[in-house]
Scaffold this active site. Structure first.
Site, PDB file in Angstrom:
ATOM      1  N   HIS A   1       0.247  -1.543  -0.303  1.00 24.13           N
ATOM      2  CA  HIS A   1       0.389   0.105  -0.065  1.00 24.13           C
ATOM      3  C   HIS A   1       0.457   0.884  -0.419  1.00 24.13           C
ATOM      4  CE1 HIS A   1      -3.398  -2.418   1.031  1.00 24.13           C
ATOM      5  NE2 HIS A   1      -3.965  -1.923   0.213  1.00 24.13           N
ATOM      6  N   GLY A   2       2.252   0.964   0.909  1.00 21.42           N
ATOM      7  CA  GLY A   2       2.688   2.323   0.376  1.00 21.42           C
ATOM      8  C   GLY A   2       3.912   2.226   1.548  1.00 21.42           C
TER       9      GLY A   2
END
Lengths: 293, 475
Positions: free
Chosen positions: B326-327
């Site tokens: 996701h990041g």
């Protein structure tokens, strides 16, 4: 595909008509309310003639108290300033005022140096407040000339109010529902158009500065000529600013420069806006000048 | 180009008209049109990054063909390595370079060694995690001999860049989507209307629920110490619906758009907030990603056919990697770890496959759904917060229970109205979802009247003045 397109068109038409109905209804309700200043002026302000009106943005709205001016000078006026607006909005408000067949002897235009310096004719973020009056040519022409962007929801609201009401739903649609139940409700101003900030003091400091400005804003000329056409004396008023003296080398007729009359943090809530005490002092100072005029 | 913009409306209508009226029955031209449209759609954001998509496309197209042509295991592995290296290398550089550099420097400085390495100003290409995983699935499946490589470059390039799902999924598998580019497409009335209705539902979730919730969520999370327990708790609930409305709304619009062009994309969300435990939640949330990790990471690691110790390890790996996907921030890793911790007790008790394909809610299960939602909400705090420290602070302040004011939600008539809009639209969403869930549907199926009703809600309650980007664009 044919059936799909036919059904989509039929369905779209029904939804479009419903949305238009909501759009028209919403604008009608807001037009009949007192929620924003333009509607307030049209519905709640019964007087047709005034000695003075105050135009301006948040500084005009919160610095000047028309009630106090009236009591000092014996004049009768109203504050038509609106927060977060530009010179263009003041011009439109003046048009609206005359459009409602109202008259005034003086127009006090509250300015700011950064607004006067602006060369571009731009709308402000709060000009949607005139949307209920889109059928008036001055409102439509103003939107048509100055609204930017691809969709232009304000301009097209003349025939498709669903656009403007949908786009500005938080600002138009919801207040219109509110005004269905509370027609007399005003959006943060009293029955003379005034609003005051809570009585807090500024808690930061800055160096004193002299700031010069040029009169470049094209709306200033428009306001001037609109006043001339209607035999109104224009008074240009620079309200107090914290530790700042603004001045111009351009000549402005009837320029009341009070930018540096309030000295001290105790009069301000922020650099641009005065608190209750500052408001009283600033209003008194202007009222005395008006009295002498 | 945002789905919730006038530009997209014009773009979509133009592509749709040319697709069905000019190139009807000409599938090759339809594919070329979709490819051009997809590149325009992506290039609208930043045309320079089209080169990355093009590079991934060319590499995987040829690598796929070469893998298929080779019978030598070593060579096949080497070719797969090239594809993995290039795709993951690009992803790693654009998404994780600064994260690794910063953490490397910090790790050394904690040992008293000062290092000087400057972070680069890297712009994260929109959707890179999505299309990288999609194109990787193709090469891996060809390597595993699950699918035959395509001989048509245009079809493959369109598969990689297919605009409805290019920037935020669903992450399609080549086995499902690629053959659809080779098949003849006929306009299908029921497919098109269901697509249109799904788009309406998706827009409602995005512009009415997610974007209105964002108003409160941003204020509360950006200044959490200024709020009391109730406000923080409600802020978390609103974020849960913001991210759900935002992401599943995008998926619905993507799936609906694809249907209007005659394509069927996989279901990406299946009423996740009606899950009865965390395992059930992961079968319903971002299905295309969780099944991707299952097929290409969990199973190769041994899946559930290994010792219980290794199963626990595998679950941790999957959730941590999923969080990291996701990041480039530790908050996402903690979020993944949080879910792993919630999942493992179910695995150990062999309850992780309970509630599979269920479409009934017994009264007692309402409590299960509620407790699962609460746990998911707690994990969301780490997902949304800027840092682990601020997430911890948020959590501590929320559980202090010393201030039950609702200040931020009722501070002015405008705020009160927005609060009403947020919560009433959430109730509407849950009403529709429970109805669909009990019917056994995979998605909310709106009636004609329902569609009209939701269009009006979108028009008059949606956020248009300051359109908010989809949250998952940044991933």
């Amino acid at each position: 595909m044919r059936l799909f397109l036919i059904n989509i068109i039929k369905f779209g038409l029904i939804v479009f008509l419903l949305a238009q109905l909501f759009g028209f209804g919403s604008l009608y309700l807001l037009r009949k309310s007192a929620f924003y200043k333009p509607s307030f002026l049209a519905n709640q302000v019964i007087d047709k003639e005034f000695d003075y009106i105050i135009l301006g943005s948040s500084t005009g709205l919160t610095t000047l108290n028309s009630l106090q001016i009236d009591s000092i000078t014996g004049l009768s006026g109203i504050n038509l300033s609106m927060d977060d607006t530009s010179m263009g909005s003041h011009y439109l408000m003046l048009e609206h005022f005359f459009g409602l067949q109202k008259k005034t002897r003086y127009c006090v235009l509250t300015i700011s140096d950064f607004n006067m310096d602006k060369e571009n004719s731009e709308m402000s973020g709060n000009d949607y407040r005139f949307l209920p009056f889109i059928s008036e040519s001055y409102v439509y022409d103003y939107y048509k000339t100055y609204e930017k962007g691809f969709i232009k929801p304000l301009v097209h609201s003349k025939y498709f109010p669903l656009l403007g009401v949908g786009y500005y739903n938080a600002e138009i649609f919801y207040p219109s529902i509110m005004s269905l139940f509370q027609r007399e409700k005003r959006n943060r101003f009293d029955n003379k158009g005034n609003y005051k900030f809570p009585n807090t003091n500024l808690n930061i400091d800055r160096e004193f500065k002299d700031v010069s400005f040029d009169v470049k804003n094209p709306f200033f000329e428009k306001i001037k000529s609109l006043c001339e056409q209607n035999n109104v004396e224009l008074i240009v008023y620079q309200p107090p600013i914290f530790k700042r003296r603004s001045y111009t080398l351009d000549s402005i007729k009837n320029f009341i420069n009070h930018s540096n009359i309030l000295k001290g943090k105790q009069y301000f809530v922020d650099f641009l806006h005065v608190n209750e005490e500052g408001r009283e002092k600033a209003t008194e100072a202007l009222a005395n000048v008006l009295k002498s005029i | 180009m945002l789905f919730n913009s006038a530009t997209f409306l014009i773009f979509f209508a133009s592509v749709f008209a040319i697709y069905w009226f000019v190139f009807n029955h000409k599938k090759h031209y339809q594919n070329i049109l979709l490819l051009i449209a997809s590149y325009v759609f992506y290039g609208w954001w930043d045309w320079r990054f089209l080169s990355l998509i093009l590079l991934s496309t060319v590499v995987d197209f040829y690598v796929g063909t070469w893998i298929s042509n080779s019978q030598v295991v070593k060579r096949r592995k080497f070719l797969l390595g090239i594809s993995l290296g290039i795709n993951l290398g690009l992803l790693g550089f654009f998404k994780y370079y600064n994260f690794f550099i910063d953490n490397w420097i910090e790790a050394w400085s904690s040992l008293g060694v000062t290092m000087h390495a400057s972070s680069l100003r890297i712009i994260l290409p929109v959707g890179i995690s999505f299309y990288t995983f999609q194109t990787l699935s193709y090469t891996i499946d060809v390597y595993r001999k699950k699918i035959e490589p395509t001989k048509h470059f245009i079809n493959f390039a369109t598969f990689v860049a297919f605009f409805p799902q290019l920037v935020a999924g669903p992450i399609e598998r080549a086995a499902n989507l690629l053959p659809q580019f080779s098949a003849k497409r006929m306009f299908n009335y029921s497919q098109a209307t269901s697509g249109l209705k799904l788009m309406i539902w998706g827009f409602f979730k995005k512009v009415v629920i997610a974007d209105n919730c964002a108003f409160f969520v941003n204020q509360i999370f950006e200044n959490s110490h200024a709020y009391g327990s109730t406000e923080l708790a409600l802020g978390t609930v609103l974020f849960a619906f913001q991210i759900y409305g935002d992401f599943s709304g995008y998926s619905d619009i993507a799936i609906g758009t694809a249907r209007l062009f005659g394509f069927d994309l996989m279901t990406n969300f299946k009423f996740p907030y009606l899950s009865k435990n965390i395992a059930d939640f992961w079968r319903r949330w971002h299905i295309s990603l969780s099944t991707w990790f299952r097929d290409y990471l969990y199973i190769p690691l041994g899946g559930s056919r290994v010792s219980i110790k290794k199963q626990v390890r595998n679950v941790f790996i999957i959730f941590l990697v999923s969080g990291f996907w996701h990041g480039a921030n530790w908050t996402f890793i903690v979020w993944g770890g949080f879910h792993a911790i919630l999942f493992i007790p179910l695995l150990l008790q062999s309850k992780n496959r309970r509630h599979l394909h269920e479409n009934k809610i017994r009264t007692i299960e309402i409590l299960k759904i509620f407790s699962t939602f609460v746990l998911v909400c707690l994990a969301w705090i780490y997902f949304r917060a800027d840092s682990i420290l601020s997430a911890n602070d948020y959590m501590i302040n929320m559980f202090k229970g010393n201030d039950f004011s609702m200040g931020v939600f009722i501070k002015s008539p405008k705020y009160l109205l927005l609060t009403l809009i947020c919560f009433s639209s959430i109730i509407l969403l849950l009403f529709e979802e429970v109805r669909a869930y009990l019917k056994g549907d995979n998605e909310v199926l709106l009636s004609k009247t329902g569609s009209a009703f939701y269009i009006l809600l979108i028009m008059f309650m949606g956020v248009f003045k300051n359109p908010i980007e989809f949250i998952y664009f940044q991933f």
